[in-house]
Design a protein around this motif. Sequence first.
Motif: not given
Length: 202
Positions: A134-162
């Motif tokens: 939910k961070d205001s910065d897109k790089v922070v959001k992407l890094n968080a989404a990538l970190a979750l993805g590396m753990k097999g968590d799909r919570a960051g999928v909406p960030v990837f599509t954005e």
Amino acid sequence: MKFKSLLLVAIAFAFTASAYAAPEKAKGVDEYLKDLMYGYGKERVVAAYNLGEMADNMNAPRIIPALREVLSDGDADLRKTAVRSLGKIADINTVPDIIGALKDKNKEVRAAAAESLGKIKSPNTVPPLKDALKDSDKVVKLNAALALGMKGDRAGVPVFTEIIFDVADKNVSRQMRIAAANMLKDLKEKTSIKTFLKLIPD
């Protein structure tokens, strides 16, 4: 995760690094610890970087407390480098410190913290990474989404599509979009990566 995707994740994470080139490890741990505590400017940043590279089983007990201490320093570049070094060391006991850095006022420090949490195998890293989506910065959001993805968590999928579809955003690079698309592929999302890649401007 395939090698190509790991490379692209690394490229995306690299956006959090400052434009300095760390020199070869010409000094020992004691000298770098002294530089970190009592040096000036870039000297401290370089020390933080190299200490992260030198933190083996013997040296980590001395290095980790020093890196933790500078996470509250007034130099954002130093805080960023220290949190990234803690991520390299990947000591589970540093998770609370890195989570704290996710709330730093500097967006590059927050992005580095998200990157570092992705490198530590602990269930305690997942909730703060989800909050960082939910961070205001897109790089922070992407890094968080990538970190979750590396753990097999799909919570960051909406960030990837954005990231992929917002082609008008000049702050989103081609490398960021490719990293997002490849993580979607690794998470076995049904959307075709070829469709995404067609949207990425040259």
